[in-house]
Design a protein around this motif. Structure first.
Motif, PDB file in Angstrom:
ATOM      1  N   ARG A 129       0.829  -1.206   0.000  1.00 28.75           N
ATOM      2  CA  ARG A 129       0.000   0.000   0.000  1.00 28.75           C
ATOM      3  C   ARG A 129       0.868   1.264   0.000  1.00 28.75           C
ATOM      4  N   LEU A 130       1.855   1.308   0.895  1.00 28.04           N
ATOM      5  CA  LEU A 130       2.673   2.510   1.023  1.00 28.04           C
ATOM      6  C   LEU A 130       3.540   2.742  -0.212  1.00 28.04           C
ATOM      7  N   THR A 131       4.094   1.675  -0.785  1.00 28.86           N
ATOM      8  CA  THR A 131       4.944   1.841  -1.962  1.00 28.86           C
ATOM      9  C   THR A 131       4.121   1.963  -3.242  1.00 28.86           C
ATOM     10  N   GLY A 132       3.040   1.199  -3.341  1.00 27.25           N
ATOM     11  CA  GLY A 132       2.218   1.218  -4.548  1.00 27.25           C
ATOM     12  C   GLY A 132       1.497   2.529  -4.767  1.00 27.25           C
ATOM     13  N   GLU A 133       1.147   3.196  -3.669  1.00 27.21           N
ATOM     14  CA  GLU A 133       0.457   4.482  -3.776  1.00 27.21           C
ATOM     15  C   GLU A 133       1.421   5.663  -3.814  1.00 27.21           C
ATOM     16  N   GLY A 134       2.708   5.378  -3.821  1.00 28.05           N
ATOM     17  CA  GLY A 134       3.685   6.463  -3.890  1.00 28.05           C
ATOM     18  C   GLY A 134       3.886   7.191  -2.583  1.00 28.05           C
ATOM     19  N   LEU A 135       3.408   6.624  -1.467  1.00 32.53           N
ATOM     20  CA  LEU A 135       3.605   7.266  -0.169  1.00 32.53           C
ATOM     21  C   LEU A 135       5.044   7.082   0.310  1.00 32.53           C
ATOM     22  N   LEU A 136       5.666   6.006  -0.130  1.00 30.86           N
ATOM     23  CA  LEU A 136       7.106   5.827   0.047  1.00 30.86           C
ATOM     24  C   LEU A 136       7.752   5.859  -1.326  1.00 30.86           C
ATOM     25  N   ARG A 137       8.854   6.576  -1.445  1.00 30.28           N
ATOM     26  CA  ARG A 137       9.554   6.652  -2.720  1.00 30.28           C
ATOM     27  C   ARG A 137      10.910   5.982  -2.589  1.00 30.28           C
ATOM     28  N   PRO A 138      11.369   5.316  -3.649  1.00 31.78           N
ATOM     29  CA  PRO A 138      12.657   4.619  -3.564  1.00 31.78           C
ATOM     30  C   PRO A 138      13.824   5.585  -3.466  1.00 31.78           C
ATOM     31  N   VAL A 139      14.758   5.237  -2.600  1.00 31.59           N
ATOM     32  CA  VAL A 139      16.023   5.954  -2.463  1.00 31.59           C
ATOM     33  C   VAL A 139      17.113   4.886  -2.339  1.00 31.59           C
ATOM     34  N   PRO A 140      18.383   5.230  -2.542  1.00 36.05           N
ATOM     35  CA  PRO A 140      19.431   4.219  -2.412  1.00 36.05           C
ATOM     36  C   PRO A 140      19.366   3.519  -1.052  1.00 36.05           C
ATOM     37  N   GLY A 141      19.268   2.214  -1.072  1.00 36.50           N
ATOM     38  CA  GLY A 141      19.255   1.432   0.158  1.00 36.50           C
ATOM     39  C   GLY A 141      17.909   1.259   0.809  1.00 36.50           C
ATOM     40  N   GLY A 142      16.846   1.804   0.199  1.00 37.99           N
ATOM     41  CA  GLY A 142      15.547   1.635   0.841  1.00 37.99           C
ATOM     42  C   GLY A 142      14.486   2.586   0.346  1.00 37.99           C
ATOM     43  N   TRP A 143      13.779   3.215   1.296  1.00 36.57           N
ATOM     44  CA  TRP A 143      12.639   4.056   0.976  1.00 36.57           C
ATOM     45  C   TRP A 143      12.663   5.323   1.826  1.00 36.57           C
ATOM     46  N   ASP A 144      12.039   6.373   1.295  1.00 36.94           N
ATOM     47  CA  ASP A 144      11.798   7.589   2.067  1.00 36.94           C
ATOM     48  C   ASP A 144      10.313   7.919   1.961  1.00 36.94           C
ATOM     49  N   ALA A 145       9.790   8.615   2.955  1.00 37.54           N
ATOM     50  CA  ALA A 145       8.371   8.952   2.981  1.00 37.54           C
ATOM     51  C   ALA A 145       8.161  10.339   2.387  1.00 37.54           C
ATOM     52  N   VAL A 146       7.182  10.452   1.495  1.00 34.57           N
ATOM     53  CA  VAL A 146       6.834  11.751   0.938  1.00 34.57           C
ATOM     54  C   VAL A 146       6.084  12.547   2.012  1.00 34.57           C
ATOM     55  N   PRO A 147       5.979  13.869   1.862  1.00 33.75           N
ATOM     56  CA  PRO A 147       5.320  14.674   2.898  1.00 33.75           C
ATOM     57  C   PRO A 147       3.910  14.196   3.256  1.00 33.75           C
ATOM     58  N   GLU A 148       3.126  13.767   2.264  1.00 37.68           N
ATOM     59  CA  GLU A 148       1.779  13.285   2.563  1.00 37.68           C
ATOM     60  C   GLU A 148       1.823  12.059   3.467  1.00 37.68           C
ATOM     61  N   ALA A 149       2.763  11.164   3.201  1.00 36.15           N
ATOM     62  CA  ALA A 149       2.896   9.967   4.025  1.00 36.15           C
ATOM     63  C   ALA A 149       3.307  10.332   5.445  1.00 36.15           C
ATOM     64  N   ARG A 150       4.216  11.275   5.575  1.00 38.26           N
ATOM     65  CA  ARG A 150       4.652  11.688   6.906  1.00 38.26           C
ATOM     66  C   ARG A 150       3.486  12.251   7.709  1.00 38.26           C
ATOM     67  N   ALA A 151       2.642  13.043   7.050  1.00 45.65           N
ATOM     68  CA  ALA A 151       1.486  13.605   7.752  1.00 45.65           C
ATOM     69  C   ALA A 151       0.506  12.512   8.162  1.00 45.65           C
ATOM     70  N   ARG A 152       0.242  11.579   7.252  1.00 39.34           N
ATOM     71  CA  ARG A 152      -0.707  10.506   7.559  1.00 39.34           C
ATOM     72  C   ARG A 152      -0.194   9.595   8.666  1.00 39.34           C
ATOM     73  N   LEU A 153       1.073   9.200   8.573  1.00 40.74           N
ATOM     74  CA  LEU A 153       1.623   8.278   9.560  1.00 40.74           C
ATOM     75  C   LEU A 153       1.774   8.953  10.923  1.00 40.74           C
ATOM     76  N   SER A 154       2.166  10.210  10.919  1.00 38.94           N
ATOM     77  CA  SER A 154       2.272  10.945  12.174  1.00 38.94           C
ATOM     78  C   SER A 154       0.923  11.020  12.879  1.00 38.94           C
ATOM     79  N   ALA A 155      -0.135  11.152  12.105  1.00 41.74           N
ATOM     80  CA  ALA A 155      -1.482  11.212  12.687  1.00 41.74           C
ATOM     81  C   ALA A 155      -1.892   9.900  13.343  1.00 41.74           C
ATOM     82  N   THR A 156      -1.225   8.800  12.982  1.00 42.73           N
ATOM     83  CA  THR A 156      -1.527   7.503  13.611  1.00 42.73           C
ATOM     84  C   THR A 156      -0.630   7.236  14.822  1.00 42.73           C
ATOM     85  N   GLY A 157       0.168   8.210  15.197  1.00 43.51           N
ATOM     86  CA  GLY A 157       1.017   8.068  16.374  1.00 43.51           C
ATOM     87  C   GLY A 157       2.446   7.658  16.087  1.00 43.51           C
ATOM     88  N   VAL A 158       2.818   7.497  14.824  1.00 43.42           N
ATOM     89  CA  VAL A 158       4.172   7.062  14.470  1.00 43.42           C
ATOM     90  C   VAL A 158       5.160   8.193  14.734  1.00 43.42           C
TER      91      VAL A 158
END
Length: 237
Positions: A129-158
């Motif tokens: 879900r997170l990668t397929g919807e573009g909420l995580l974007r690929p970076v060398p060695g893994g993934w980074d969260a786009v601003p929308e993902a950071r806002a959504r995940l932060s709202a869940t207590g992360v």
């Protein structure tokens, strides 16, 4: 510095993991809990004295850390790298071993912890879900969260500050049962921690000390189903 890919060190680590009793102990510690020698002896099906010898070797080999508290000594995996290696080897074994049925129960396959992050079908679905919807974007060695993902995940207590401070913010960990990646790294750890604290995930009581996944099982609560649907549009069965 010793070359970790040299035959000697590689063989030494492989030998530590190759013993069936030690392998069962390491797999039991993948639930993220620190366990006593007695608990690990029951998981491994060996005597307390034999378990102590195995745990001493795992500690000396750098795979397990020991914490003394009162009369008890608690054991846990030494690092996320150790946990990732165990999970990857489990997936490799499932891939190349003769076909056999999953023997750890549907609950463990649906959702469990892989050391400190979410695994099983739920973990894989979250990754997709997170990668397929573009909420995580690929970076060398893994993934980074786009601003929308950071806002959504932060709202869940992360706690994204803690996730950012990890050696790797987000990376793949090959799932043992599903043979597809779930999310590891700081983000995977903080998601599991936050959603357990919020009551969206619930640890299930250990069932059957001889099952290496007995302490790793979790379930998504009704509040969690609603929360994930609202926060990131994740539909769960």
């Amino acid at each position: 510095m010793t070359d970790p890919t040299a035959p000697g060190p590689l063989a030494a680590i492989a030998a530590l993991m190759a013993d069936p009793a030690r392998a069962r102990m390491l797999a039991a510690l993948m639930g993220g809990e620190a366990l006593t020698a007695g608990e690990l002896a029951r998981v491994a099906g060996v005597t307390a004295a034999t378990a102590s010898g195995h745990l001493a070797r795992l500690s000396e080999g750098g795979l397990v850390l020991v914490h003394a508290q009162g009369r008890h000594r608690y054991h846990r995996l030494a690092s996320e790298q150790v946990a990732a290696a165990i999970e990857t080897l489990g997936g490799l074994a499932a891939e190349i071993a003769p076909a056999r049925s999953w023997k750890h129960g549907e609950t463990a396959r649906q959702a469990r912890l892989c050391w400190n992050h979410l695994a099983g079908r739920l973990g894989v679905t979250l990754h997709e879900r997170l990668t397929g919807e573009g909420l995580l974007r690929p970076v060398p060695g893994g993934w980074d969260a786009v601003p929308e993902a950071r806002a959504r995940l932060s709202a869940t207590g992360v706690d994204l500050d803690r996730a950012d401070a990890a050696p790797r913010f987000a990376c793949d960990c090959m799932d043992w049962s599903e043979r597809r990646p779930h999310l590891a790294g700081g983000l995977g750890r903080e998601i599991a921690s936050a959603w357990i604290a919020r009551g969206w995930l619930r640890r299930l009581p250990a069932a059957g000390e001889g099952d290496i996944l007995a302490r790793r099982r979790v379930e998504l609560t009704p509040a969690g189903r609603r929360g994930l649907k609202d926060a990131i549009g994740l539909e769960t069965a």
